[in-house]
Motif scaffolding. Structure first.
Motif, PDB file in Angstrom:
ATOM      1  N   GLY A  63      -7.359  18.345  -7.760  1.00 51.84           N
ATOM      2  CA  GLY A  63      -7.558  18.698  -6.460  1.00 51.84           C
ATOM      3  C   GLY A  63      -7.035  17.726  -5.222  1.00 51.84           C
ATOM      4  N   VAL A  64      -6.222  16.971  -5.757  1.00 48.59           N
ATOM      5  CA  VAL A  64      -5.701  15.671  -4.654  1.00 48.59           C
ATOM      6  C   VAL A  64      -4.473  16.433  -4.206  1.00 48.59           C
ATOM      7  N   SER A  65      -4.219  16.228  -2.816  1.00 50.08           N
ATOM      8  CA  SER A  65      -2.872  16.476  -2.442  1.00 50.08           C
ATOM      9  C   SER A  65      -2.147  15.312  -2.072  1.00 50.08           C
ATOM     10  N   PRO A  66      -1.060  15.093  -2.774  1.00 49.69           N
ATOM     11  CA  PRO A  66      -0.206  13.941  -2.670  1.00 49.69           C
ATOM     12  C   PRO A  66       0.638  13.827  -1.478  1.00 49.69           C
ATOM     13  N   ALA A  67       0.764  14.974  -0.678  1.00 44.07           N
ATOM     14  CA  ALA A  67       1.418  14.855   0.693  1.00 44.07           C
ATOM     15  C   ALA A  67       0.334  14.053   1.611  1.00 44.07           C
ATOM     16  N   ARG A  68      -0.841  14.354   1.426  1.00 49.09           N
ATOM     17  CA  ARG A  68      -1.813  13.919   2.225  1.00 49.09           C
ATOM     18  C   ARG A  68      -2.083  12.420   1.999  1.00 49.09           C
ATOM     19  N   MET A  69      -1.925  12.074   0.817  1.00 51.44           N
ATOM     20  CA  MET A  69      -2.031  10.668   0.311  1.00 51.44           C
ATOM     21  C   MET A  69      -0.887   9.746   0.875  1.00 51.44           C
ATOM     22  N   TYR A  70       0.282  10.456   0.867  1.00 46.76           N
ATOM     23  CA  TYR A  70       1.376   9.820   1.121  1.00 46.76           C
ATOM     24  C   TYR A  70       1.366   9.466   2.758  1.00 46.76           C
ATOM     25  N   LEU A  71       0.857  10.472   3.484  1.00 39.85           N
ATOM     26  CA  LEU A  71       0.630  10.337   4.833  1.00 39.85           C
ATOM     27  C   LEU A  71      -0.505   9.124   5.148  1.00 39.85           C
ATOM     28  N   LEU A  72      -1.569   9.369   4.445  1.00 38.54           N
ATOM     29  CA  LEU A  72      -2.661   8.327   4.930  1.00 38.54           C
ATOM     30  C   LEU A  72      -1.791   6.825   4.486  1.00 38.54           C
ATOM     31  N   SER A  73      -1.260   6.568   3.399  1.00 40.12           N
ATOM     32  CA  SER A  73      -0.681   5.387   3.280  1.00 40.12           C
ATOM     33  C   SER A  73       0.170   4.939   4.272  1.00 40.12           C
ATOM     34  N   PHE A  74       0.888   5.807   5.121  1.00 38.25           N
ATOM     35  CA  PHE A  74       1.890   5.262   6.055  1.00 38.25           C
ATOM     36  C   PHE A  74       1.264   5.223   7.379  1.00 38.25           C
ATOM     37  N   VAL A  75       0.214   6.001   7.564  1.00 40.69           N
ATOM     38  CA  VAL A  75      -0.665   5.868   8.719  1.00 40.69           C
ATOM     39  C   VAL A  75      -1.473   4.338   8.585  1.00 40.69           C
ATOM     40  N   LEU A  76      -2.036   4.275   7.365  1.00 41.73           N
ATOM     41  CA  LEU A  76      -2.548   2.904   7.018  1.00 41.73           C
ATOM     42  C   LEU A  76      -1.691   1.779   7.165  1.00 41.73           C
ATOM     43  N   LEU A 102       0.912  -1.268  -0.002  1.00 42.19           N
ATOM     44  CA  LEU A 102      -0.043   0.075   0.108  1.00 42.19           C
ATOM     45  C   LEU A 102       0.928   1.335  -0.036  1.00 42.19           C
ATOM     46  N   ILE A 103       1.931   1.215   0.876  1.00 42.61           N
ATOM     47  CA  ILE A 103       2.728   2.270   0.906  1.00 42.61           C
ATOM     48  C   ILE A 103       3.479   2.450  -0.313  1.00 42.61           C
ATOM     49  N   TYR A 104       3.974   1.183  -1.085  1.00 38.89           N
ATOM     50  CA  TYR A 104       4.728   1.476  -2.441  1.00 38.89           C
ATOM     51  C   TYR A 104       3.818   1.865  -3.415  1.00 38.89           C
ATOM     52  N   GLN A 105       2.540   1.447  -3.357  1.00 42.15           N
ATOM     53  CA  GLN A 105       1.728   1.941  -4.707  1.00 42.15           C
ATOM     54  C   GLN A 105       1.366   3.357  -4.527  1.00 42.15           C
ATOM     55  N   THR A 106       1.476   3.660  -3.505  1.00 45.02           N
ATOM     56  CA  THR A 106       0.874   5.427  -3.129  1.00 45.02           C
ATOM     57  C   THR A 106       2.161   6.250  -3.437  1.00 45.02           C
ATOM     58  N   THR A 107       3.328   5.640  -2.904  1.00 44.80           N
ATOM     59  CA  THR A 107       4.530   6.864  -2.534  1.00 44.80           C
ATOM     60  C   THR A 107       5.691   6.383  -3.498  1.00 44.80           C
ATOM     61  N   LYS A 108       5.721   5.034  -4.068  1.00 45.01           N
ATOM     62  CA  LYS A 108       6.741   4.496  -4.909  1.00 45.01           C
ATOM     63  C   LYS A 108       7.952   4.340  -4.153  1.00 45.01           C
ATOM     64  N   ALA A 165      -7.259   8.228  -5.722  1.00 45.20           N
ATOM     65  CA  ALA A 165      -6.319   9.375  -5.510  1.00 45.20           C
ATOM     66  C   ALA A 165      -4.904   8.722  -5.083  1.00 45.20           C
ATOM     67  N   MET A 166      -5.032   7.647  -4.274  1.00 44.60           N
ATOM     68  CA  MET A 166      -3.577   7.121  -3.959  1.00 44.60           C
ATOM     69  C   MET A 166      -3.007   6.409  -4.785  1.00 44.60           C
ATOM     70  N   ARG A 167      -3.678   5.659  -5.707  1.00 41.30           N
ATOM     71  CA  ARG A 167      -3.237   4.911  -7.011  1.00 41.30           C
ATOM     72  C   ARG A 167      -2.529   5.884  -7.826  1.00 41.30           C
ATOM     73  N   GLY A 168      -3.553   6.750  -8.120  1.00 43.14           N
ATOM     74  CA  GLY A 168      -2.854   8.014  -9.334  1.00 43.14           C
ATOM     75  C   GLY A 168      -1.740   8.509  -8.616  1.00 43.14           C
ATOM     76  N   CYS A 169      -1.653   8.807  -7.356  1.00 45.13           N
ATOM     77  CA  CYS A 169      -0.445   9.470  -6.679  1.00 45.13           C
ATOM     78  C   CYS A 169       0.938   9.052  -7.046  1.00 45.13           C
ATOM     79  N   ALA A 170       1.128   7.984  -7.107  1.00 46.57           N
ATOM     80  CA  ALA A 170       2.305   7.195  -7.320  1.00 46.57           C
ATOM     81  C   ALA A 170       2.531   7.342  -8.810  1.00 46.57           C
ATOM     82  N   GLN A 171       1.753   7.368  -9.663  1.00 42.78           N
ATOM     83  CA  GLN A 171       2.018   7.327 -11.155  1.00 42.78           C
ATOM     84  C   GLN A 171       2.412   8.637 -11.327  1.00 42.78           C
ATOM     85  N   ASP A 172       1.524   9.774 -10.964  1.00 36.92           N
ATOM     86  CA  ASP A 172       1.920  11.135 -11.377  1.00 36.92           C
ATOM     87  C   ASP A 172       1.302  12.123 -10.619  1.00 36.92           C
ATOM     88  N   PRO A 173       2.269  12.314  -9.524  1.00 37.60           N
ATOM     89  CA  PRO A 173       1.954  13.119  -8.513  1.00 37.60           C
ATOM     90  C   PRO A 173       1.555  14.501  -8.630  1.00 37.60           C
TER      91      PRO A 173
END
Lengths: 260, 341, 292
Positions: free
Chosen positions: C181-194, C27-33, C166-174
């Motif tokens: 309107g997606v905030s990649p930083a928030r998605m990264y944080l969310l993936s780390f917390v999850l 999950l972390i990898y697919q969001t943050t690479k 949004a999480m999946r999209g983030c990794a491929q093209d932040p």
């Protein structure tokens, strides 16, 4: 009235149209601490109007769009949409407030299906609003429905361009910024994209188009501007620009004229 | 017409410059090494030990420069490859076959095991390669711990005492006499590799794989070769460490050592061998200082690593540009510029 | 035959835990690479905290919850303090930072709790039920149940909701996702917390089975990585399946071949997958071409 459901049709009066569209006044933009790429640039795109910015490679066309969508900060000047000041907003806020940007090279998410790409474009919507936006976009660009389940990376360049435009429309934008949508497309697809663009503008969306393909873009546009080394050197009705000597000498070579 | 004359003049200039190069490189290192040894002749034992270790890590890090610095492949296995070299000299009859053949064997063993990662590395890079090298490193550790009848398990294995020209190499005072010239030699080797077609192909592959392929660079062969060269140097470093300590044990070659080597490359910069050597000395000195903290050393070490990464993007050596800046910043900026244009 | 059946049963229980690790990692990898080398270390942080909470006299469920929350909080801080400032640097720098975090966790745990193995009480009874010659413990059932109850809804959320997209999209093209309107930083944080929650759960489930030691973090990481790579890096269903397959391979090897080399098989599988089929069993072929 596909795009602005519940909103009044733009008035025909140019001043009112401009007020409902995108007003850029005197912006200066550059990268990091580097020199300014755009200097004192002003333009107005009215609601329902197509405005084409043409210019050579390196004139600052992409920089202009990046600044308008908040990816780059403006050092000076202001950006207003429907009277609201957008200057200095982050890209996420700009996107949620009515400006949609179709970046150069289309940039669809290759590993996601076309449908998921579209839904990503409507990120800001609630579940029901997303469904209705999707219905509207698919009605507008029916081709999207036929390959919606395929992954975006497997689509052709033209299909990806339509998808990128459809994805931008998912947010029901007031202003749509298009960065070189014709590049790399076959003439038939170029025609498709231009026709879709006219349809979208008729719905009341302000369209700012940035293109190297001077002739095709100015023929579709209502008004336009020639950008050279970061300054708007010529602004006017598209038909006048096409006829202008300076444009003919500088951008439409003899070969290009014959081809058209 | 003018372009022909200019290029002829340029070629002449290049030839003269190149003629100088093989002399200038080793000369520089030899002078540095001589200054070094004179300065050290009266140094206390702990300093000599630190310098000896710095030499060992410098050699392994120079190898890592090829894989990580030039080719941009993050390897976590370099310490494990050192273990391969170390156990090689520990397990062969050092006293009968002699020092030089033993070192050569360690080089070959290191190159061979590292080449295993290269087989994967030829096809993958960044994350995937990092994972593959972690698997290799843990695999090596597993064998060392499990085959205790041969390797001594987690207790380690003694290494026979070796002397060179009658000088006992387990004594850091004499070890340095062997190690410093070896560092100079390895630094020069890596320097030449960096300038060679091979080095260029690695850099090209790191910057833009597709472009490099299109330009006719045999990426997979270059990458595999890079891991082999790097493994050879790691094998040598491991063998030297074993001889210095008179002992090998799995705990000397863990993840901590792998990270130390990566840090040396990051802060020494990929563009200069001298930078790598300086970073090796500085970071070895720092990490030796932490050993005095006993139990807290791991904590301080980890935190120091994080602080270095966060606060010192430019690197401590200051000579070369850090890998981070070189690969990340410049390429990204160039790309954006291209996109803008 | 009884041994075989018994091996399968314990492999399923272990597989559930490995799957938790692998899904969080993926999950972390697919969001943050980003390959998070501290993932297993975050996992063992949870049972250590639970152990201390139990010592303080708290009830078992509270202590377990506290441990999992501690792991999630650590992941939160790690993303904010360590990784966020490194995002603009070359990819090797944040990867190196995660390795350094793993070293810090190992050092802290051995400083605070000592390097000797600790033993935690199981969530449920270890008194086995006998069913036609095979024994299954309630704890094993609880492990599989918790994994299913957590992972399956998560997979559904990631696959179908807008946050998942949004999480999946983030990794491929932040950059492009910010245009929607997606905030990649928030998605990264969310993936780390999850990811931290999943890792923490895995930690508190595995500690009673294997014991708890500071070096266990890296071991757990490598098993999780192998599972995720086998399933296809970045594919969450793949990580789930990969977790069970890796557990099966490890247990089979330990029972039938060699007790010491169970983990070696996991490493071997990872190396083979990277060599023969980088995208694993369920990985994205387009992604594999782009990222490898």
């Amino acid at each position: 009235m596909l795009w602005k459901a519940g909103k009044e049709r733009p008035k025909e009066d140019p001043a009112v149209r401009a007020e409902q569209g995108l007003v850029v006044s005197g912006i200066e933009v550059g990268y990091h601490r580097g020199p300014a790429i755009l200097r004192d640039l002003s333009l107005t795109v009215g609601a329902g109007e197509i405005f084409a910015v043409v210019g050579r490679n390196g004139a600052g066309k992409t920089t202009l769009l990046r600044a308008l969508s908040g990816l780059l900060p403006c050092r000076r000047g202001s950006v207003r949409l429907q009277g609201r000041d957008f200057t200095g907003l982050s890209a996420e806020r700009v996107a949620r407030s009515g400006i949609a940007h179709v970046p150069a090279g289309r940039r669809v998410i290759p590993g996601m299906t076309a449908l998921d790409n579209l839904k990503l474009g409507g990120y800001q919507h609630s579940r029901t609003a997303l469904a209705s936006a999707l219905d509207d976009v698919l009605a507008m660009l029916p081709a999207l429905a036929t390959w919606g389940a395929r992954r975006a990376g497997t689509l052709s360049g033209g299909e990806q361009q339509l998808l990128a435009i459809g994805r931008a429309l998912m947010s029901r934008p007031v202003a749509l910024l298009l960065d070189e949508p014709l590049t790399g497309l076959s003439p038939a697809y170029q025609q498709d994209v231009l026709e879709e663009m006219s349809k979208i503008a008729k719905g009341g969306t302000a369209i700012l188009l940035v293109e190297q393909n001077v002739r095709k873009s100015l023929r579709t546009a209502d008004r336009g501007m020639v950008l050279d080394e970061g300054r708007g050197v010529l602004t006017g009705a598209a038909a006048e620009l096409l006829a202008a000597d300076r444009l003919r000498d500088g951008y439409l070579g003899v070969g290009d004229a014959r081809q058209a | 017409m003018s372009s022909i004359t200019r290029s002829a003049a340029y070629r002449g200039w290049r030839r003269r410059a190149q003629g100088l190069q093989p002399v200038r490189g080793p000369l520089g290192f030899a002078v540095t090494a001589a200054v070094f040894m004179v300065a050290l002749s009266g140094a206390p034992d702990t300093t000599l030990m630190t310098i000896s270790l710095a030499c060992v890590y410098a050699i392994a890090a120079l190898g890592l420069t090829v894989v990580f610095g030039l080719a941009g492949m993050l390897s976590l296995a370099q310490a494990a490859i050192m273990a391969v070299g170390g156990y090689t000299v520990a397990l062969i009859a050092l006293d009968t076959i002699g020092l030089l053949p033993a070192l050569l064997l360690a080089v070959v063993a290191g190159a061979a095991v590292s080449g295993l990662s290269g087989v994967v590395g030829a096809r993958t890079k960044s994350h995937y390669f990092a994972l593959a090298t972690l698997a290799l490193a843990e695999g090596v550790r597993l064998v060392l711990v499990n085959e205790s009848s041969v390797t001594g398990g987690s207790n380690g294995h003694p290494v026979a005492l070796v002397s060179l020209l009658g000088l006992q190499l387990a004594d850091p005072r004499y070890f340095i006499l062997l190690a410093v010239p070896l560092v100079a030699g390895c630094a020069y080797l890596v320097h030449c590799l960096r300038k060679s077609r091979f080095g260029l192909s690695l850099k090209a592959a790191a910057a833009d794989e597709y472009m490099a392929k299109a330009a006719g660079v045999a990426i997979d062969r270059s990458r595999t070769l890079a891991t082999i060269v790097s493994g050879g140097l790691a094998g040598l470093a491991g063998a030297l460490l074993a001889i210095l300590n008179g002992y090998v044990g799995p705990q000397d070659f863990g993840l901590g050592a792998a990270v130390l080597l990566l840090l040396i490359v990051v802060f020494g910069g990929a563009s200069s061998s001298m930078g790598t050597v300086v970073a090796a000395v500085v970071l070895t000195y720092a990490s030796r200082g932490m050993l005095d903290l006993a139990e807290a050393s791991g904590l301080v070490y980890g935190l120091a690593t994080l602080l270095l990464l966060l606060l010192l993007p430019g690197g401590v050596a200051g000579v070369g540009k850090a890998v981070a800046g070189r690969l990340g910043g410049r390429i990204r900026r160039a790309r954006t510029r291209q996109e803008e244009a | 035959m009884a041994i075989f059946g018994q091996t399968i049963i314990s492999a399923v229980a272990a597989g559930a835990i490995y799957a938790l690790i692998a899904v969080g990692f993926s999950l972390i990898y697919q969001t943050t690479k980003l390959v998070n080398f501290a993932h297993g270390s975050i996992a063992i942080l949870a049972p250590y905290v639970s152990y201390s909470l139990l010592k303080l006299g708290l009830a078992m469920p509270v202590a377990v919850l506290g441990g999992v929350l501690a792991a999630a909080a650590f992941a939160f801080v790690m993303d904010r303090v360590v990784l966020a400032p490194l995002r603009t640097r070359h990819i090797s720098v944040p990867i190196l930072a995660t390795v350094a975090v793993a070293i810090v966790i190992e050092a802290v745990t051995s400083l605070v709790w000592g390097s000797q193995p600790l033993y935690l009480e199981s969530l449920a009874s270890d008194e086995p039920w006998r069913i036609s010659g095979l024994s299954i413990t309630p704890n094993q059932v609880v492990i599989v149940g918790i994994t299913g109850a957590v992972v399956l809804p998560l997979l559904w959320i990631i696959a179908t909701t807008k946050v998942g997209r949004a999480m999946r999209g983030c990794a491929q093209d932040p950059e492009v996702v910010t245009l929607f309107g997606v905030s990649p930083a928030r998605m990264y944080l969310l993936s780390f917390v999850l990811g931290g929650v999943l890792a923490g759960l895995a930690g508190v489930l595995i500690a009673p089975v294997t014991g708890l030691k500071p070096t266990g973090g890296l071991e757990l990481s490598t098993i999780g990585f192998s599972a995720a790579v086998l399933g296809g890096l970045g594919s969450l269903p793949g990580a789930l399946v990969g977790g069970f397959l890796i557990a099966l391979l490890i247990n089979m090897t330990q029972v039938y071949l060699s007790a010491g080399y169970g983990l070696g098989v996991a490493y071997l599988v990872m190396a083979l997958v990277l060599l023969v089929r980088v995208r694993g069993l369920f990985g994205d072929d387009i992604e594999a071409v782009r990222q490898v």
